[in-house]
Motif scaffolding. Structure first.
Motif, PDB file in Angstrom:
ATOM      1  N   VAL A 155       0.831  -1.195  -0.126  1.00 31.71           N
ATOM      2  CA  VAL A 155      -0.079   0.073   0.063  1.00 31.71           C
ATOM      3  C   VAL A 155       0.899   1.376  -0.070  1.00 31.71           C
ATOM      4  O   VAL A 155       1.771   1.443   0.968  1.00 31.71           O
ATOM      5  N   THR A 156       0.638   2.055  -1.038  1.00 33.19           N
ATOM      6  CA  THR A 156       1.677   3.326  -1.196  1.00 33.19           C
ATOM      7  C   THR A 156       0.591   4.611  -1.225  1.00 33.19           C
ATOM      8  O   THR A 156      -0.490   4.202  -1.498  1.00 33.19           O
ATOM      9  N   ASN A 157       1.230   5.635  -1.137  1.00 27.50           N
ATOM     10  CA  ASN A 157       0.222   6.831  -1.296  1.00 27.50           C
ATOM     11  C   ASN A 157      -0.364   6.733  -2.429  1.00 27.50           C
ATOM     12  O   ASN A 157      -1.602   7.317  -2.854  1.00 27.50           O
ATOM     13  N   LEU A 158       0.378   6.297  -3.724  1.00 34.57           N
ATOM     14  CA  LEU A 158      -0.277   6.304  -4.954  1.00 34.57           C
ATOM     15  C   LEU A 158      -1.134   5.440  -5.087  1.00 34.57           C
ATOM     16  O   LEU A 158      -2.479   5.859  -5.527  1.00 34.57           O
ATOM     17  N   SER A 159      -1.121   4.128  -4.783  1.00 33.78           N
ATOM     18  CA  SER A 159      -2.142   3.171  -4.499  1.00 33.78           C
ATOM     19  C   SER A 159      -3.557   3.530  -3.798  1.00 33.78           C
ATOM     20  O   SER A 159      -4.548   3.295  -4.073  1.00 33.78           O
ATOM     21  N   ALA A 160      -3.086   4.124  -2.667  1.00 33.74           N
ATOM     22  CA  ALA A 160      -4.364   4.779  -1.983  1.00 33.74           C
ATOM     23  C   ALA A 160      -5.218   5.594  -2.403  1.00 33.74           C
ATOM     24  O   ALA A 160      -6.368   5.829  -2.710  1.00 33.74           O
ATOM     25  N   ARG A 161      -4.605   6.598  -3.225  1.00 34.99           N
ATOM     26  CA  ARG A 161      -5.174   7.860  -3.924  1.00 34.99           C
ATOM     27  C   ARG A 161      -6.019   7.266  -5.272  1.00 34.99           C
ATOM     28  O   ARG A 161      -6.942   7.701  -5.316  1.00 34.99           O
ATOM     29  N   THR A 162      -5.345   6.097  -5.881  1.00 34.54           N
ATOM     30  CA  THR A 162      -6.014   5.658  -7.010  1.00 34.54           C
ATOM     31  C   THR A 162      -7.136   4.909  -6.477  1.00 34.54           C
ATOM     32  O   THR A 162      -8.231   4.955  -7.026  1.00 34.54           O
ATOM     33  N   PHE A 163      -7.066   4.101  -5.375  1.00 27.61           N
ATOM     34  CA  PHE A 163      -8.227   3.440  -4.908  1.00 27.61           C
ATOM     35  C   PHE A 163      -9.182   4.616  -4.371  1.00 27.61           C
ATOM     36  O   PHE A 163     -10.529   4.373  -4.501  1.00 27.61           O
ATOM     37  N   GLY A 164      -8.712   5.487  -3.670  1.00 24.20           N
ATOM     38  CA  GLY A 164      -9.757   6.749  -3.295  1.00 24.20           C
ATOM     39  C   GLY A 164     -10.282   7.140  -4.480  1.00 24.20           C
ATOM     40  O   GLY A 164     -11.750   7.719  -4.389  1.00 24.20           O
ATOM     41  N   THR A 165      -9.838   7.376  -5.708  1.00 25.26           N
ATOM     42  CA  THR A 165     -10.513   8.159  -6.943  1.00 25.26           C
ATOM     43  C   THR A 165     -11.574   7.066  -7.251  1.00 25.26           C
ATOM     44  O   THR A 165     -12.592   7.464  -7.731  1.00 25.26           O
ATOM     45  N   TRP A 166     -11.221   5.764  -7.439  1.00 20.50           N
ATOM     46  CA  TRP A 166     -12.039   4.722  -8.021  1.00 20.50           C
ATOM     47  C   TRP A 166     -13.395   4.633  -7.055  1.00 20.50           C
ATOM     48  O   TRP A 166     -14.450   4.559  -7.467  1.00 20.50           O
ATOM     49  N   THR A 167     -13.122   4.734  -5.714  1.00 23.01           N
ATOM     50  CA  THR A 167     -14.224   4.847  -4.667  1.00 23.01           C
ATOM     51  C   THR A 167     -14.963   5.983  -4.875  1.00 23.01           C
ATOM     52  O   THR A 167     -16.476   5.928  -4.792  1.00 23.01           O
ATOM     53  N   LEU A 168     -14.509   7.146  -5.083  1.00 26.59           N
ATOM     54  CA  LEU A 168     -15.328   8.331  -5.402  1.00 26.59           C
ATOM     55  C   LEU A 168     -16.141   8.205  -6.786  1.00 26.59           C
ATOM     56  O   LEU A 168     -17.332   8.553  -6.562  1.00 26.59           O
ATOM     57  N   ILE A 169     -15.582   7.739  -7.716  1.00 29.10           N
ATOM     58  CA  ILE A 169     -16.596   7.530  -8.816  1.00 29.10           C
ATOM     59  C   ILE A 169     -17.591   6.544  -8.484  1.00 29.10           C
ATOM     60  O   ILE A 169     -18.662   6.855  -9.015  1.00 29.10           O
ATOM     61  N   THR A 170     -17.508   5.333  -7.996  1.00 26.95           N
ATOM     62  CA  THR A 170     -18.506   4.415  -7.773  1.00 26.95           C
ATOM     63  C   THR A 170     -19.504   4.967  -6.670  1.00 26.95           C
ATOM     64  O   THR A 170     -20.696   4.864  -6.770  1.00 26.95           O
TER      65      THR A 170
END
Length: 136
Positions: free
Chosen positions: A51-66
């Protein structure tokens, strides 16, 4: 943009569930942008070092879209297209978490994984079972 209350749909509770899940997911998305990755590492508890800052932000973006799709699903529950898109968000979420557990081994069954699996499977089952009740 959205009215304060959901449309009354023959007494159904699914729109309120989708609204609740959307709001919770929006807050979860924002926490993914914080420097503290401890909550995200709880989900991916088998390999928290991945888990990196980049993967967390990517996951956060995906979560926001859903979250946005689910919010539209709550307010437009009678639209077949929006209903299907909302269902797909839960299918994709279930696939993601199951594959991280069973294929990639980044998570294991526990508190971090139980929540997303319960929400995605419960929501998907609910939406499948009551589709004819809402979509006309």
């Amino acid at each position: 943009m959205f009215p304060l209350s959901l449309p009354y749909i023959r007494g159904g509770k699914l729109p309120y569930w989708l609204l609740f899940i959307s709001i919770v997911s929006i807050f979860n998305s924002f926490q993914s942008y914080q420097k503290d990755l401890s909550l995200t590492k709880r989900v991916y508890n088998s390999k928290p070092q991945e888990v990196t800052n980049l993967s967390a932000r990517t996951f956060g973006t995906w979560t926001l879209i859903t979250s946005i799709v689910r919010l539209y699903g709550a307010y437009n529950i009678t639209s077949p297209q929006v209903y299907q898109l909302t269902q797909f968000t839960f299918i994709i979420a279930a696939f993601h978490f199951l594959s991280e557990w069973l294929i990639f081994g980044t998570t294991k069954l526990g508190k971090g994984l139980a929540g997303p699996l319960i929400v995605s499977s419960l929501s998907l089952g609910w939406m499948w079972y009551y589709k004819d009740f809402y979509v006309f």
